[in-house]
Scaffold this motif. Structure first.
Motif, PDB file in Angstrom:
ATOM      1  N   GLY A 299      78.008  46.451  44.001  1.00  0.00           N
ATOM      2  CA  GLY A 299      77.161  45.451  43.324  1.00  0.00           C
ATOM      3  C   GLY A 299      77.246  45.602  41.805  1.00  0.00           C
ATOM      4  O   GLY A 299      77.656  46.648  41.291  1.00  0.00           O
ATOM      5  N   HIS A 300      76.808  44.530  41.113  1.00  0.00           N
ATOM      6  CA  HIS A 300      76.963  44.490  39.652  1.00  0.00           C
ATOM      7  C   HIS A 300      76.059  45.473  38.921  1.00  0.00           C
ATOM      8  O   HIS A 300      76.415  45.970  37.859  1.00  0.00           O
ATOM      9  CB  HIS A 300      76.718  43.069  39.140  1.00  0.00           C
ATOM     10  CG  HIS A 300      77.882  42.181  39.444  1.00  0.00           C
ATOM     11  ND1 HIS A 300      78.914  41.985  38.559  1.00  0.00           N
ATOM     12  CD2 HIS A 300      78.202  41.491  40.562  1.00  0.00           C
ATOM     13  CE1 HIS A 300      79.814  41.199  39.112  1.00  0.00           C
ATOM     14  NE2 HIS A 300      79.407  40.882  40.337  1.00  0.00           N
ATOM     15  N   VAL A 301      74.890  45.757  39.517  1.00  0.00           N
ATOM     16  CA  VAL A 301      73.966  46.676  38.837  1.00  0.00           C
ATOM     17  C   VAL A 301      74.621  48.053  38.728  1.00  0.00           C
ATOM     18  O   VAL A 301      74.659  48.678  37.657  1.00  0.00           O
ATOM     19  CB  VAL A 301      72.632  46.765  39.604  1.00  0.00           C
ATOM     20  CG1 VAL A 301      71.712  47.783  38.980  1.00  0.00           C
ATOM     21  CG2 VAL A 301      71.979  45.397  39.639  1.00  0.00           C
ATOM     22  N   VAL A 302      75.183  48.506  39.856  1.00  0.00           N
ATOM     23  CA  VAL A 302      75.862  49.808  39.843  1.00  0.00           C
ATOM     24  C   VAL A 302      77.067  49.744  38.903  1.00  0.00           C
ATOM     25  O   VAL A 302      77.330  50.673  38.132  1.00  0.00           O
ATOM     26  CB  VAL A 302      76.281  50.214  41.276  1.00  0.00           C
ATOM     27  CG1 VAL A 302      77.163  51.445  41.267  1.00  0.00           C
ATOM     28  CG2 VAL A 302      75.040  50.455  42.112  1.00  0.00           C
ATOM     29  N   GLY A 303      77.771  48.605  38.942  1.00  0.00           N
ATOM     30  CA  GLY A 303      78.935  48.434  38.056  1.00  0.00           C
ATOM     31  C   GLY A 303      78.529  48.619  36.596  1.00  0.00           C
ATOM     32  O   GLY A 303      79.180  49.349  35.840  1.00  0.00           O
ATOM     33  N   ASP A 304      77.415  47.975  36.213  1.00  0.00           N
ATOM     34  CA  ASP A 304      76.934  48.079  34.826  1.00  0.00           C
ATOM     35  C   ASP A 304      76.552  49.516  34.489  1.00  0.00           C
ATOM     36  O   ASP A 304      76.891  50.035  33.425  1.00  0.00           O
ATOM     37  CB  ASP A 304      75.710  47.170  34.610  1.00  0.00           C
ATOM     38  CG  ASP A 304      76.119  45.710  34.511  1.00  0.00           C
ATOM     39  OD1 ASP A 304      77.332  45.457  34.509  1.00  0.00           O
ATOM     40  OD2 ASP A 304      75.224  44.845  34.439  1.00  0.00           O
ATOM     41  N   ALA A 308      78.051  52.195  31.596  1.00  0.00           N
ATOM     42  CA  ALA A 308      77.218  52.930  30.639  1.00  0.00           C
ATOM     43  C   ALA A 308      77.458  54.439  30.800  1.00  0.00           C
ATOM     44  O   ALA A 308      77.544  55.180  29.808  1.00  0.00           O
ATOM     45  CB  ALA A 308      75.759  52.585  30.857  1.00  0.00           C
ATOM     46  N   ALA A 309      77.606  54.891  32.064  1.00  0.00           N
ATOM     47  CA  ALA A 309      77.816  56.327  32.306  1.00  0.00           C
ATOM     48  C   ALA A 309      79.163  56.780  31.743  1.00  0.00           C
ATOM     49  O   ALA A 309      79.275  57.880  31.172  1.00  0.00           O
ATOM     50  CB  ALA A 309      77.744  56.610  33.800  1.00  0.00           C
ATOM     51  N   ILE A 310      80.163  55.918  31.869  1.00  0.00           N
ATOM     52  CA  ILE A 310      81.485  56.275  31.332  1.00  0.00           C
ATOM     53  C   ILE A 310      81.402  56.411  29.808  1.00  0.00           C
ATOM     54  O   ILE A 310      81.919  57.354  29.216  1.00  0.00           O
ATOM     55  CB  ILE A 310      82.547  55.220  31.744  1.00  0.00           C
ATOM     56  CG1 ILE A 310      82.775  55.312  33.255  1.00  0.00           C
ATOM     57  CG2 ILE A 310      83.846  55.413  30.993  1.00  0.00           C
ATOM     58  CD1 ILE A 310      83.636  54.217  33.832  1.00  0.00           C
ATOM     59  N   CYS A 311      80.703  55.440  29.174  1.00  0.00           N
ATOM     60  CA  CYS A 311      80.548  55.490  27.708  1.00  0.00           C
ATOM     61  C   CYS A 311      79.887  56.792  27.286  1.00  0.00           C
ATOM     62  O   CYS A 311      80.268  57.407  26.290  1.00  0.00           O
ATOM     63  CB  CYS A 311      79.658  54.363  27.220  1.00  0.00           C
ATOM     64  SG  CYS A 311      80.433  52.833  27.382  1.00  0.00           S
ATOM     65  N   LEU A 312      78.880  57.177  28.059  1.00  0.00           N
ATOM     66  CA  LEU A 312      78.140  58.391  27.723  1.00  0.00           C
ATOM     67  C   LEU A 312      79.068  59.608  27.779  1.00  0.00           C
ATOM     68  O   LEU A 312      79.078  60.450  26.879  1.00  0.00           O
ATOM     69  CB  LEU A 312      76.971  58.556  28.709  1.00  0.00           C
ATOM     70  CG  LEU A 312      75.976  59.618  28.334  1.00  0.00           C
ATOM     71  CD1 LEU A 312      75.226  59.182  27.080  1.00  0.00           C
ATOM     72  CD2 LEU A 312      74.970  59.841  29.475  1.00  0.00           C
ATOM     73  N   ASP A 362      85.441  63.966  38.200  1.00  0.00           N
ATOM     74  CA  ASP A 362      84.313  64.111  39.127  1.00  0.00           C
ATOM     75  C   ASP A 362      83.603  62.772  39.300  1.00  0.00           C
ATOM     76  O   ASP A 362      83.487  62.007  38.333  1.00  0.00           O
ATOM     77  CB  ASP A 362      83.291  65.113  38.564  1.00  0.00           C
ATOM     78  CG  ASP A 362      83.898  66.500  38.486  1.00  0.00           C
ATOM     79  OD1 ASP A 362      84.784  66.787  39.319  1.00  0.00           O
ATOM     80  OD2 ASP A 362      83.513  67.264  37.572  1.00  0.00           O
ATOM     81  N   PRO A 363      83.104  62.510  40.512  1.00  0.00           N
ATOM     82  CA  PRO A 363      82.377  61.239  40.719  1.00  0.00           C
ATOM     83  C   PRO A 363      81.149  61.165  39.807  1.00  0.00           C
ATOM     84  O   PRO A 363      80.560  62.194  39.467  1.00  0.00           O
ATOM     85  CB  PRO A 363      81.946  61.303  42.189  1.00  0.00           C
ATOM     86  CG  PRO A 363      82.750  62.374  42.804  1.00  0.00           C
ATOM     87  CD  PRO A 363      83.158  63.319  41.735  1.00  0.00           C
ATOM     88  N   LEU A 364      80.793  59.942  39.415  1.00  0.00           N
ATOM     89  CA  LEU A 364      79.618  59.761  38.549  1.00  0.00           C
ATOM     90  C   LEU A 364      78.424  59.374  39.417  1.00  0.00           C
ATOM     91  O   LEU A 364      78.559  58.587  40.359  1.00  0.00           O
ATOM     92  CB  LEU A 364      79.883  58.659  37.529  1.00  0.00           C
ATOM     93  CG  LEU A 364      80.966  58.949  36.484  1.00  0.00           C
ATOM     94  CD1 LEU A 364      81.239  57.700  35.655  1.00  0.00           C
ATOM     95  CD2 LEU A 364      80.515  60.078  35.570  1.00  0.00           C
ATOM     96  N   ALA A 365      77.273  59.925  39.071  1.00  0.00           N
ATOM     97  CA  ALA A 365      76.070  59.605  39.851  1.00  0.00           C
ATOM     98  C   ALA A 365      75.373  58.409  39.210  1.00  0.00           C
ATOM     99  O   ALA A 365      74.927  58.482  38.068  1.00  0.00           O
ATOM    100  CB  ALA A 365      75.135  60.803  39.875  1.00  0.00           C
ATOM    101  N   GLY A 368      71.729  56.515  42.579  1.00  0.00           N
ATOM    102  CA  GLY A 368      71.701  57.260  43.840  1.00  0.00           C
ATOM    103  C   GLY A 368      73.040  57.304  44.567  1.00  0.00           C
ATOM    104  O   GLY A 368      73.144  57.875  45.648  1.00  0.00           O
ATOM    105  N   CYS A 369      74.095  56.667  43.983  1.00  0.00           N
ATOM    106  CA  CYS A 369      75.403  56.769  44.651  1.00  0.00           C
ATOM    107  C   CYS A 369      76.303  57.662  43.810  1.00  0.00           C
ATOM    108  O   CYS A 369      76.137  57.760  42.599  1.00  0.00           O
ATOM    109  CB  CYS A 369      76.124  55.425  44.746  1.00  0.00           C
ATOM    110  SG  CYS A 369      75.114  53.997  44.909  1.00  0.00           S
ATOM    111  N   GLU A 370      77.241  58.270  44.459  1.00  0.00           N
ATOM    112  CA  GLU A 370      78.268  59.044  43.747  1.00  0.00           C
ATOM    113  C   GLU A 370      79.504  58.156  43.731  1.00  0.00           C
ATOM    114  O   GLU A 370      80.075  57.871  44.781  1.00  0.00           O
ATOM    115  CB  GLU A 370      78.579  60.330  44.521  1.00  0.00           C
ATOM    116  CG  GLU A 370      77.425  61.298  44.596  1.00  0.00           C
ATOM    117  CD  GLU A 370      77.515  62.343  43.480  1.00  0.00           C
ATOM    118  OE1 GLU A 370      78.482  63.104  43.480  1.00  0.00           O
ATOM    119  OE2 GLU A 370      76.618  62.358  42.606  1.00  0.00           O
ATOM    120  N   VAL A 371      79.879  57.676  42.550  1.00  0.00           N
ATOM    121  CA  VAL A 371      81.020  56.754  42.502  1.00  0.00           C
ATOM    122  C   VAL A 371      82.205  57.423  41.823  1.00  0.00           C
ATOM    123  O   VAL A 371      82.087  57.961  40.723  1.00  0.00           O
ATOM    124  CB  VAL A 371      80.646  55.453  41.755  1.00  0.00           C
ATOM    125  CG1 VAL A 371      81.795  54.471  41.795  1.00  0.00           C
ATOM    126  CG2 VAL A 371      79.409  54.831  42.356  1.00  0.00           C
TER     127      VAL A 371
END
Ligand code: C2E
Ligand code: MG
Ligand code: MG
Length: 681
Positions: A299-304, A308-312, A362-365, A368-371
């Motif tokens: 879904g798009h929320v997780v995508g967004d 943001a997590a990648i930028c961080l 490593d997967p990003l959290a 609540g999902c590990e992607v």
């Protein structure tokens, strides 16, 4: 939404301002801004004295807040006087008195008993203004006198301070102009109440009941002026604030808080005047591998959140490697990012690229999902080379494209081989533009046959370029470049119009039965809102029955399909043309998704047809599956790239509808097609 938030803030601020202004005006009206000073209060009054002259004898009585001067005139003389002196300075000649200039009116409540019916009282205010108060001239006391009449009942006198002018005779004496003659109340040292020039013998008793000076902190017109001025300042400040916020918004990406494309370009323009010459600079261009799939799955929320997590992660790495101060980080669009680092040599750039790829292993959290994500990263480095920032960006972009092609989750440095690939592409794009201008394109027509009895009822239209510079370059190579350089729309329209012209001239004008013409269109058309309209105009212009036309779009183009693409596909269907999914099987469309696409036909990619081999039945499963699923969805099937009888036989056994391939016919010139069609009738 953002501008309405601004509007909300601005209207709220103006509303608050207007409310405060109204309250201030009401407060002013009800006297909240009135001030008053008791001139008899012990805090202001330094001393009280009496004075007499010319046969008068006076005595002072201070009692119960009343000040009384009793005077007896026993015998008349030329000039008799009884005087009550209120002192506001310890030394009345030179020292500092009190400032009454902010007050607007003086109120005296007094009464007098006298042997005559009416007695005149004079009020003197003495200050130390050198223009008219002269220390050694006694009469200079009289410079600012008001003369008034009171009787034995208590009389209230209310004088506006504006009305206090220096007496005429003193003006003449001291040569004072009108502007200077207004009484200066800024330094009052003495106020006298005088029963002046008493003519009749007897008792004179002057009682002072109260003595005030009052005013407003600010007058109403001044308050209004101030409100208007503050309103003006507020509007100016709000406008500046809004402009600044809009500027920040127009240069910032709202999701990640990074710069957006415009912000990055403005920053580069400002800092480097768009040329990166004389700077050692590394540019990192990356995007998230298979981001669309991540969006579709989570879904798009997780995508967004993932973006943001990648930028961080990248920002943390910049800090860790002490590169943050030299960096500008921007999100260009969707999952595309650019990071520019100055004073970063080649070695550091490689080290940084390695680390970025590593931190994202490593997967990003998120939510609540590990992607699990990977990025493809392209790096371009400039060490004082005279190139523009745009060129450096396109180098890094090409390097990223290459990294993606080489298998994702890795980085690629821009190098000479990439440079020549770019040169090739640019050159080819120029040749394509020239070919359009000089009418150097031609068409080939490849018959498509019914599978059961090999009737050529359809024809696929294929473009060729005949200019010498394009010798040996097939559409497989030049179509993607035309797409990259924004030339494809013109090419597609040229193919469509030329085909329609041919159909009209040969088939419609002479009433011949025409096959269905299958025209390839680029995936770009699925983002081109004008395309359906342009197609309709051409169909009408050339009088082509829409049922004679099928448009082929590659299955892979639907991977990126969004609402616009579906709208465009539906608009094309409404025109009456049919739609085919070309190279089907290469785009990994889930079969159940086929229901969502308004298509009529699947063209099985020739790589699957090439797999048809009697000795290896497992390889044929795909073709078999596609045909049977297509049937269950009522879709027509065409097998592409038939090169052997065996392939043809197999497609017949599984009831594929149509076939095309070199085994049956190569793409033909139009005249040869006509001969071919006539022969097969
Ligand atoms: P496509 O739409 O899948 O077209 C079929 C391609 O397969 C054609 O190559 C055709 O010559 C080739 N082909 C057909 N049968 C056989 C066979 O038995 N064996 C082999 N080895 N090849 C076969 P072509 O003409 O080089 O076109 C390549 C691609 O370029 C097309 O693939 C299509 O995607 C694109 N294309 C061609 N013409 C146009 C056009 O006018 N507009 C657009 N937008 N794309 C075009
Ligand atoms: Mg095709
Ligand atoms: Mg194909």
């Amino acid at each position: 939404m953002i501008t309405s938030a601004f509007r909300d803030f601005r209207s709220r601020a103006i509303l608050a301002f207007i409310t405060c202004s109204i309250l201030a005006l009401i407060g002013h009206r009800v006297g909240l801004m009135d001030v008053s000073l008791d001139l008899l209060s012990p805090t202001t009054l330094v001393g009280i004295e009496n004075y007499d002259e010319g046969g008068m004898q006076s005595s002072l009585d201070l009692n119960n807040h009343l000040i009384t001067v009793a005077c007896r005139l026993s015998q008349t003389k030329t000039y008799s006087i009884c005087d009550l002196k209120l002192k506001y300075s310890h030394d009345e000649k030179i020292s500092q008195g009190i400032n009454l200039s902010d007050y607007q009116s003086i109120e005296i409540v007094a009464s007098i008993k006298s042997p005559v019916e009416r007695a005149n009282i004079k009020l003197h205010l003495r200050n130390n203004n050198p223009a008219y108060s002269v220390e050694d001239i006694a009469v200079s006391d009289k410079f600012n006198t008001i003369e008034f009449e009171i009787r034995d009942e208590i009389t209230t006198l209310n004088v506006p301070t504006k009305a206090l002018f220096v007496a005429q005779w003193w003006k003449k004496e001291r040569n004072i102009g009108y502007e200077q003659s207004h009484v200066d109340l800024s330094n009052i040292v003495l106020i006298e109440l005088i029963i002046d020039d008493a003519k009749v013998p007897g008792d004179y008793v002057l009682t002072l009941h109260s003595f005030h000076i009052s005013g407003e902190i600010i007058s109403e017109p001044d308050l209004l002026m101030m409100i208007l001025f503050l309103l003006f300042v507020t509007i100016v400040l709000l406008t500046i604030r809004q402009k600044n916020s809009l500027k920040i918004m127009s240069t910032t990406d709202s999701l990640t808080g990074l710069l957006n494309r415009r912000g990055l370009i403005l920053k580069v323009d400002k800092e480097f005047k768009s040329t990166v010459a004389n700077h050692s600079m590394s540019l990192f261009y990356f995007d998230v591998d298979d981001f669309k799939k991540i969006n579709d799955t989570y879904g798009h929320v997780v995508g967004d959140e993932l973006l943001a997590a990648i930028c961080l992660k990248v920002s943390e790495l910049l800090t860790e490697m002490n590169l943050k101060v030299h960096s500008s980080f921007a999100r260009l669009a969707g999952d595309e990012f650019v990071l520019m680092i100055t004073d970063c040599d080649n070695q550091k750039a490689v080290e940084f690229s390695r680390r970025i790829i590593a931190v994202l292993v490593d997967p990003l959290a998120v939510s609540g999902c590990e992607v699990k994500v990977g990025i493809s990263l392209g790096v371009a480095y400039s060490n004082g080379e005279k190139i523009t920032f745009q060129e450096l960006m396109s180098r890094a972009d090409s390097a990223m494209y290459c990294a993606k092609k080489q298998g994702k989750g890795q980085f690629k440095l821009f190098d000479d081989s990439l440079a020549s690939a770019i040169y090739f592409k640019k050159n080819l794009a120029e040749n394509l533009k020239n070919a359009l201008l000089e009418d150097d394109f031609t068409l080939r027509f490849m018959p498509i046959f019914t599978c059961s009895d090999l009737k050529p009822t359809r024809v696929e239209v294929l473009i060729r370029c005949k200019s010498a510079a394009m010798h040996g370059i097939t559409p497989d190579i030049f179509i993607p470049i035309a797409e990259d350089f924004g030339i494809i729309e013109s090419i597609d329209l040229w193919v469509i119009e030329t085909t329609f012209n041919t159909i009209n001239t040969y088939f419609i004008a002479d009433n011949r039965t025409a096959p269905v013409f299958c025209i390839n269109i680029s995936a770009i058309e699925l983002t081109n809102n004008n395309f359906p309209k342009q197609l309709k105009t051409l169909i009408e212009k050339h009088g082509i029955p829409p049922s004679l036309i099928e448009l082929e779009i590659t299955e892979t183009s639907l991977i990126e399909a969004d609402e616009t693409s579906f709208r465009i596909l539906n608009e094309l269907k409404i025109i009456g043309v049919s739609l085919a999914l070309d190279d089907f099987g290469t785009g990994y469309t889930a079969f159940n998704q086929l229901l969502n696409y308004p298509v009529d036909c699947l063209k099985i990619d020739r790589t699957f047809v090439a797999d048809i081999d009697a000795n290896n039945p497992s390889k044929m499963t795909m073709v078999n599956a596609i045909v049977s699923i297509a049937k269950s969805y009522n879709l027509v099937t065409i097998g592409e790239g038939i090169e052997t009888q065996e392939q043809l036989d197999y497609l017949r056994t599984i009831s594929c509808d149509y076939v095309q391939g070199f085994y049956l016919s190569k793409p033909l010139l139009f005249n040869d097609l006509v001969v071919f069609l006539n022969k097969k009738k």
